[in-house]
Write a protein that holds these residues in place. Structure first.
Motif, PDB file in Angstrom:
ATOM      1  N   ALA A 272      18.962 -16.627  14.012  1.00  0.00           N
ATOM      2  CA  ALA A 272      19.951 -17.750  14.907  1.00  0.00           C
ATOM      3  C   ALA A 272      21.031 -18.727  14.072  1.00  0.00           C
ATOM      4  O   ALA A 272      22.057 -18.934  13.954  1.00  0.00           O
ATOM      5  N   ASP A 273      20.203 -18.744  12.934  1.00  0.00           N
ATOM      6  CA  ASP A 273      20.815 -19.786  12.239  1.00  0.00           C
ATOM      7  C   ASP A 273      21.817 -19.175  11.540  1.00  0.00           C
ATOM      8  O   ASP A 273      22.884 -19.739  10.740  1.00  0.00           O
ATOM      9  N   ALA A 274      21.908 -17.037  11.246  1.00  0.00           N
ATOM     10  CA  ALA A 274      23.273 -16.963  10.736  1.00  0.00           C
ATOM     11  C   ALA A 274      24.047 -17.383  11.523  1.00  0.00           C
ATOM     12  O   ALA A 274      25.561 -16.749  11.105  1.00  0.00           O
ATOM     13  N   TYR A 275      24.307 -16.518  12.677  1.00  0.00           N
ATOM     14  CA  TYR A 275      25.736 -17.264  13.495  1.00  0.00           C
ATOM     15  C   TYR A 275      25.955 -18.203  13.803  1.00  0.00           C
ATOM     16  O   TYR A 275      27.812 -18.944  14.532  1.00  0.00           O
ATOM     17  N   LYS A 276      25.128 -19.748  13.463  1.00  0.00           N
ATOM     18  CA  LYS A 276      25.780 -20.939  13.672  1.00  0.00           C
ATOM     19  C   LYS A 276      26.355 -21.202  11.858  1.00  0.00           C
ATOM     20  O   LYS A 276      27.717 -21.654  12.608  1.00  0.00           O
ATOM     21  N   LEU A 277      26.558 -20.415  10.797  1.00  0.00           N
ATOM     22  CA  LEU A 277      26.838 -20.685   9.970  1.00  0.00           C
ATOM     23  C   LEU A 277      27.981 -19.897   9.816  1.00  0.00           C
ATOM     24  O   LEU A 277      28.718 -20.742   9.402  1.00  0.00           O
ATOM     25  N   ARG A 278      27.981 -18.764  10.828  1.00  0.00           N
ATOM     26  CA  ARG A 278      29.074 -17.919  10.743  1.00  0.00           C
ATOM     27  C   ARG A 278      29.685 -18.304  11.574  1.00  0.00           C
ATOM     28  O   ARG A 278      31.888 -18.715  11.429  1.00  0.00           O
ATOM     29  N   GLN A 279      29.562 -19.657  12.676  1.00  0.00           N
ATOM     30  CA  GLN A 279      30.781 -20.314  13.984  1.00  0.00           C
ATOM     31  C   GLN A 279      31.235 -21.421  12.892  1.00  0.00           C
ATOM     32  O   GLN A 279      32.300 -22.053  12.688  1.00  0.00           O
ATOM     33  N   ASP A 280      30.325 -22.083  12.329  1.00  0.00           N
ATOM     34  CA  ASP A 280      30.723 -23.652  11.050  1.00  0.00           C
ATOM     35  C   ASP A 280      31.611 -23.165   9.839  1.00  0.00           C
ATOM     36  O   ASP A 280      32.880 -23.908  10.023  1.00  0.00           O
ATOM     37  N   TYR A 281      31.460 -22.210   9.747  1.00  0.00           N
ATOM     38  CA  TYR A 281      32.377 -21.312   8.489  1.00  0.00           C
ATOM     39  C   TYR A 281      33.541 -21.024   8.787  1.00  0.00           C
ATOM     40  O   TYR A 281      34.377 -20.097   8.106  1.00  0.00           O
ATOM     41  N   ARG A 282      34.673 -20.293   9.807  1.00  0.00           N
ATOM     42  CA  ARG A 282      35.059 -19.519  11.054  1.00  0.00           C
ATOM     43  C   ARG A 282      35.883 -20.804  11.126  1.00  0.00           C
ATOM     44  O   ARG A 282      37.461 -20.118  11.125  1.00  0.00           O
ATOM     45  N   SER A 283      36.045 -21.545  10.045  1.00  0.00           N
ATOM     46  CA  SER A 283      37.536 -22.730  10.303  1.00  0.00           C
ATOM     47  C   SER A 283      38.140 -23.523   9.149  1.00  0.00           C
ATOM     48  O   SER A 283      37.231 -22.910   8.523  1.00  0.00           O
ATOM     49  N   GLY A 284      39.366 -23.931   9.398  1.00  0.00           N
ATOM     50  CA  GLY A 284      39.104 -24.378   7.983  1.00  0.00           C
ATOM     51  C   GLY A 284      39.976 -23.476   7.044  1.00  0.00           C
ATOM     52  O   GLY A 284      40.361 -22.268   7.563  1.00  0.00           O
ATOM     53  N   ASN A 285      39.252 -23.273   5.765  1.00  0.00           N
ATOM     54  CA  ASN A 285      40.590 -23.122   4.512  1.00  0.00           C
ATOM     55  C   ASN A 285      38.614 -21.675   4.648  1.00  0.00           C
ATOM     56  O   ASN A 285      39.337 -20.641   3.254  1.00  0.00           O
ATOM     57  N   THR A 286      38.084 -21.717   5.442  1.00  0.00           N
ATOM     58  CA  THR A 286      37.037 -20.411   5.218  1.00  0.00           C
ATOM     59  C   THR A 286      37.006 -19.631   6.092  1.00  0.00           C
ATOM     60  O   THR A 286      37.427 -19.813   7.166  1.00  0.00           O
ATOM     61  N   VAL A 287      36.271 -18.235   5.851  1.00  0.00           N
ATOM     62  CA  VAL A 287      36.197 -17.627   7.169  1.00  0.00           C
ATOM     63  C   VAL A 287      34.756 -17.065   6.108  1.00  0.00           C
ATOM     64  O   VAL A 287      34.263 -16.449   5.669  1.00  0.00           O
ATOM     65  N   ALA A 288      33.582 -16.822   7.247  1.00  0.00           N
ATOM     66  CA  ALA A 288      32.120 -16.304   7.607  1.00  0.00           C
ATOM     67  C   ALA A 288      32.490 -14.911   8.006  1.00  0.00           C
ATOM     68  O   ALA A 288      32.566 -14.805   9.549  1.00  0.00           O
ATOM     69  N   VAL A 289      31.162 -14.006   8.055  1.00  0.00           N
ATOM     70  CA  VAL A 289      31.401 -12.494   8.656  1.00  0.00           C
ATOM     71  C   VAL A 289      29.916 -11.510   7.816  1.00  0.00           C
ATOM     72  O   VAL A 289      29.475 -12.389   6.829  1.00  0.00           O
ATOM     73  N   PHE A 290      29.809 -11.452   8.877  1.00  0.00           N
ATOM     74  CA  PHE A 290      28.302 -10.575   8.746  1.00  0.00           C
ATOM     75  C   PHE A 290      29.108  -8.881   8.351  1.00  0.00           C
ATOM     76  O   PHE A 290      30.310  -8.509   8.903  1.00  0.00           O
ATOM     77  N   PRO A 291      29.230  -8.482   7.513  1.00  0.00           N
ATOM     78  CA  PRO A 291      29.469  -7.780   6.548  1.00  0.00           C
ATOM     79  C   PRO A 291      29.209  -5.920   7.490  1.00  0.00           C
ATOM     80  O   PRO A 291      30.734  -5.346   8.113  1.00  0.00           O
ATOM     81  N   GLY A 292      28.589  -6.314   8.692  1.00  0.00           N
ATOM     82  CA  GLY A 292      28.510  -5.266   9.818  1.00  0.00           C
ATOM     83  C   GLY A 292      29.023  -5.417   9.800  1.00  0.00           C
ATOM     84  O   GLY A 292      29.793  -3.823  10.954  1.00  0.00           O
ATOM     85  N   GLU A 293      29.421  -6.435  10.960  1.00  0.00           N
ATOM     86  CA  GLU A 293      31.027  -6.318  11.595  1.00  0.00           C
ATOM     87  C   GLU A 293      32.174  -5.486  11.275  1.00  0.00           C
ATOM     88  O   GLU A 293      33.093  -4.795  11.534  1.00  0.00           O
ATOM     89  N   VAL A 294      32.661  -5.807  10.252  1.00  0.00           N
ATOM     90  CA  VAL A 294      33.520  -5.387   9.418  1.00  0.00           C
ATOM     91  C   VAL A 294      33.557  -4.204   9.201  1.00  0.00           C
ATOM     92  O   VAL A 294      34.315  -2.969   9.276  1.00  0.00           O
ATOM     93  N   LEU A 295      32.274  -3.685   8.920  1.00  0.00           N
ATOM     94  CA  LEU A 295      31.959  -1.936   8.697  1.00  0.00           C
ATOM     95  C   LEU A 295      32.146  -1.710  10.095  1.00  0.00           C
ATOM     96  O   LEU A 295      32.578  -0.174   9.820  1.00  0.00           O
ATOM     97  N   THR A 296      32.087  -1.984  11.134  1.00  0.00           N
ATOM     98  CA  THR A 296      31.887  -1.212  12.565  1.00  0.00           C
ATOM     99  C   THR A 296      33.802  -1.029  12.720  1.00  0.00           C
ATOM    100  O   THR A 296      34.229   0.199  13.401  1.00  0.00           O
TER     101      THR A 296
END
Length: 435
Positions: A272-296
């Motif tokens: 749950a923390d992973a998804y929240k962090l991903r959401q928090d850092y996908r705005s502004g000057n940063t981007v957060a990604v799960f490597p598995g999603e990119v590989l898909t």
């Protein structure tokens, strides 16, 4: 019947060998494509499993993963150092490890990071200890260097005319256990040393998040019209060099004044923390990604490429099948006297059909079996070459669906072998003996 077929194959061994090789090579092409594509998927997926979340500056998510997880050399934009301080203080984060890259030694990438990542990457060390001072390094399992050896970092690579840094010489303190990832070929050094070598001292710029830091080659500076701060892979040899003390102790208490960073590897405490962090850092000057999603997304592209290669292999197999039909028709024509003699001595039509069909099916079946072996060997060689250069373990092996492929090929061989058998079946003894 079997003895007659074996005797016939020995007498016509050259033609039989050509048939087997044609079938084997056509089959091997398709099998190697399937096995290699599967090995690439499994190998890259297992490599990405080591990293839960990657945070970088705004830009290409694919390039962020390729550079930070698979250590593919490419310039990345830098995010403000305050991001590292926020992550380090975030209660949802187990640990956050900054990385900086761009230097190399003897073809191995040098990655600036932290003791936390070095300790968690492979679980434990195979030998030696974790670096504790700026002048110490930890090497991956596939790095062919010895403990205590010297590492003189070079910006870029020798092929690119890289510049050797003279400010600091690292000494190898430990070696990681194998991970099956690109990090097996990496040299890990303190990120603090990387910052010092490149003159990137910590600054109080917590409110400087709007400033865009670009990590790039010298041409990037020309394009933007001013000098950018650079780290790791993101300097061009013209930046200000700093001073580094090989005996200096490490300080990994991150603050908002940390220099700009190309990427941060994050270990969240829970899913749950992973998804929240991903959401928090996908705005502004940063981007957060799960490597598995990119590989898909990359796998979707690989799937299209696989379909093209399979189509090419299928076309080659169709051409081989057509040539085999032509060869067998000619072969049956040349054996008309032999077939006529067998019929004259009382051999029934069914026996003639069985002899010709079994002989041709045997040759094609042997070719298919040999093709699977050759395809497996080719995939092993290609995977070994890829693993040697990338460090990623490529598991080559057969799966249940490969049995279905073999069954389809054997069914096709059954039909293909029936054509010359039918031609032989329909010949009358009188016509065959007059030929």
């Amino acid at each position: 019947m079997i003895r007659f077929i074996l005797s016939d194959l020995r007498r016509l061994w050259a033609g039989s060998l050509v048939v087997v090789l044609l079938v084997a090579l056509a089959t091997a092409l398709g099998v190697s494509v399937v096995l290699q594509e599967r090995a690439l998927r499994l190998g890259s997926a297992r490599a990405a499993d080591k990293f839960d979340l990657v945070i970088g500056a705004g830009g290409s998510e694919t390039q962020l993963v390729l550079s930070s997880v698979f250590l593919q050399p490419s310039p990345l934009p830098l995010m403000p150092g305050e991001v590292l301080g926020k992550l380090a203080a975030d209660p949802r984060v187990d640990w956050a490890a900054p990385i900086g890259f761009g230097d190399s030694f003897s073809g191995y990438p040098i990655v600036g990071t932290t003791t936390m990542l070095a300790q968690n990457l492979s679980g434990s060390l195979a030998e030696g200890k974790i670096f504790a001072r700026e002048g110490e390094a930890v090497i991956g399992a596939a790095v062919k260097l010895s403990l205590g050896g010297e590492i003189k970092p070079m910006h870029g690579s020798l092929e690119e005319g890289g510049e050797t840094h003279t400010q600091l010489v690292y000494h190898i303190a430990g070696r990681l256990r194998p991970t099956g990832t690109a990090w097996d070929r990496a040299i890990l050094v303190p990120i603090q040393a990387v910052w010092h070598i490149h003159g990137m001292e910590a600054e109080e710029h917590a409110g400087d998040g709007e400033h865009e830091h670009e990590a790039a080659s010298g041409t990037d500076s020309a394009e933007h019209g001013h000098e950018h701060e650079k780290a790791g892979a993101d300097h061009d040899g013209h930046e200000h060099h700093g001073e580094a003390d090989p005996d200096a102790a490490l300080d990994e208490s991150w603050t908002a004044g940390a220099p700009g960073l190309p990427a941060i590897l994050v270990k969240p405490k829970t899913i749950a923390d992973a998804y929240k962090l991903r959401q928090d850092y996908r705005s502004g000057n940063t981007v957060a990604v799960f490597p598995g999603e990119v590989l898909t997304n990359l796998y979707a592209t690989l799937g299209d490429a696989k379909q093209i290669l399979v189509a090419v292999a299928s076309g080659a197999q169709a051409l081989v099948a057509a040539s085999l039909v032509l060869v067998t028709v000619i072969h049956v024509g040349q054996r008309r006297r032999q077939i006529g003699a067998l019929r004259a001595f009382g051999a029934p039509r069914g026996a003639i059909f069985g002899i010709v069909w079994l002989e041709f099916f045997f040759l094609v079946a042997v070719g298919i079996a040999l093709g699977f072996a050759l395809g497996y060997a080719a995939a092993l060689i290609l995977s070994g070459m890829f693993s040697e250069t990338s460090g990623i373990t490529m598991p080559v092996g057969f799966a249940r669906e490969d049995a279905a492929l073999a069954a389809v090929l054997l069914a096709f061989a059954t039909i293909l072998a029936a054509l010359p058998a039918v031609l032989a079946y329909r010949q009358s003894p009188a016509q065959a003996l007059r030929a």
